[in-house]
Design a protein around this motif. Structure first.
Motif, mmCIF file in Angstrom:
data_model
loop_
_atom_site.group_PDB
_atom_site.id
_atom_site.type_symbol
_atom_site.label_atom_id
_atom_site.label_comp_id
_atom_site.label_asym_id
_atom_site.label_seq_id
_atom_site.Cartn_x
_atom_site.Cartn_y
_atom_site.Cartn_z
ATOM 1 N N UNK A 19 40.950 49.200 37.747
ATOM 2 C CA UNK A 19 42.155 49.825 38.540
ATOM 3 C C UNK A 19 41.148 50.070 39.967
ATOM 4 N N UNK A 22 40.646 45.651 40.997
ATOM 5 C CA UNK A 22 41.552 45.427 41.141
ATOM 6 C C UNK A 22 41.569 45.800 42.682
ATOM 7 N N UNK A 23 41.676 46.842 43.059
ATOM 8 C CA UNK A 23 41.664 46.782 44.513
ATOM 9 C C UNK A 23 41.073 46.966 45.488
ATOM 10 N N UNK A 26 41.898 43.532 45.941
ATOM 11 C CA UNK A 26 43.229 43.098 46.890
ATOM 12 C C UNK A 26 42.723 43.397 48.269
ATOM 13 N N UNK A 43 44.978 40.371 42.565
ATOM 14 C CA UNK A 43 44.206 41.402 41.650
ATOM 15 C C UNK A 43 45.060 41.945 40.144
ATOM 16 N N UNK A 47 42.614 41.951 37.209
ATOM 17 C CA UNK A 47 42.934 42.834 35.632
ATOM 18 C C UNK A 47 43.030 42.279 34.844
#
Lengths: 136, 149
Positions: A19, A22-23, A26, A43, A47
């Motif tokens: 998590x 990918x955050x 982004x 993202x 993941x």
């Protein structure tokens, strides 16, 4: 092609790190000027490759960086681990092929999401996946 | 991050409040399986509006939840998948085949009403008329003030 900004390194040890990776991916994508659905697509690709590390190698890292080549900007996602490696990359890249865990969607799916995709693996040494996407 | 599950009549509503890790998703699955038995629920809505990404694991888990709850006698509907998230899912080749989906919570409830009430049909409300737009806000306020006098 050169990289700029600092490289952003996210260690991947457990599912909660997926998590985080990918955050951060982004956020970097938006900062680089990606718009529309691209930050989400990037993202999603992060993941999938991060999940690959958790499932098969238990630990590794995702390195995110901004890149530019002539006049275009892009993002580079490097996923590397020191896991068991992949003996048959062609097979691993087949959609729906899974060595046990997962749906066999991760690697081929990530390739579809990004503009460039390169995978290198050595049995017993580890795997590294390099993906790039350019700002349109 | 724990996902709260609300009981609403025959239905359960699980509204995801923040981005979830794999472990959180599995916890939600187990919680829903328990609650459906406890409350004898006939329908479940999982509101995924805030999810930033629905990747292969999340898809597999949501599909698993829906099929498992179906075996327990409850219909599941996944509500609120965002357009970008749907786009990335399509590019990954991910589908929620055999699982109900809805635009939002309201449509999710309509879906469950249609699915769980025998002979019921979906009532989507009157078709909004485009010919009579609402007066602008300042006009509404002026009208209300006039009435007050």
């Amino acid at each position: 092609m050169s990289t700029f900004n600092e490289e952003l390194c996210v260690p991947i040890k457990s599912d909660s790190d997926i998590v985080e990776a990918r955050q951060k991916g982004r956020a970097l994508a938006i900062q680089l000027g990606f718009s529309g659905s691209d930050p989400t697509v990037i993202a999603a690709a992060i993941s999938e490759v991060a999940r690959n590390i958790v499932n098969h190698a238990t630990r590794g890292e995702i390195v995110l960086s901004g890149i530019h080549e002539s006049s275009r900007l892009g993002i580079q996602v490097l996923a590397r681990d020191e896991g068991p490696g992949i003996a048959d990359i062609e097979q691993a890249m087949q959609y729906g092929y899974s060595s046990g865990k997962g749906m066999g969607v991760g690697l081929p799916g990530a390739k579809w999401l990004m503009d460039e995709f390169d995978i290198k693996s050595q049995v017993g040494k580890g795997t590294s996946v390099t993906m790039r996407k350019w700002v349109r | 991050m724990h996902v709260p599950i609300l009981k609403q009549g025959d239905y359960l509503i699980a509204t995801i409040q923040s981005v979830l890790s794999d472990a959180d998703l599995l916890q939600l699955r187990d919680d829903l399986a328990d609650r459906v038995g406890q409350f004898r629920s006939r329908g479940v809505i999982i509101d995924v509006t805030v999810l930033d990404v629905i990747d292969s694991f999340a898809t597999r888990t949501l599909r698993g939840v829906a099929h498992m709850l179906k075996l327990r006698g409850a219909e599941t509907v996944i509500a609120g998948i965002q357009p970008d998230v749907a786009f990335a899912m399509v590019q990954l080749g991910l589908t929620l085949e055999g699982v109900g989906t809805a635009l939002d919570l309201e449509e999710g409830l309509a879906f469950l009403n249609a699915k769980t009430k025998r002979g019921g049909s979906v009532w989507r409300g009157p078709i909004p008329s485009r010919s009579a737009p609402k007066a602008p806000l300042d006009a509404q306020i002026r009208k209300a003030n006039r009435r007050r006098k």
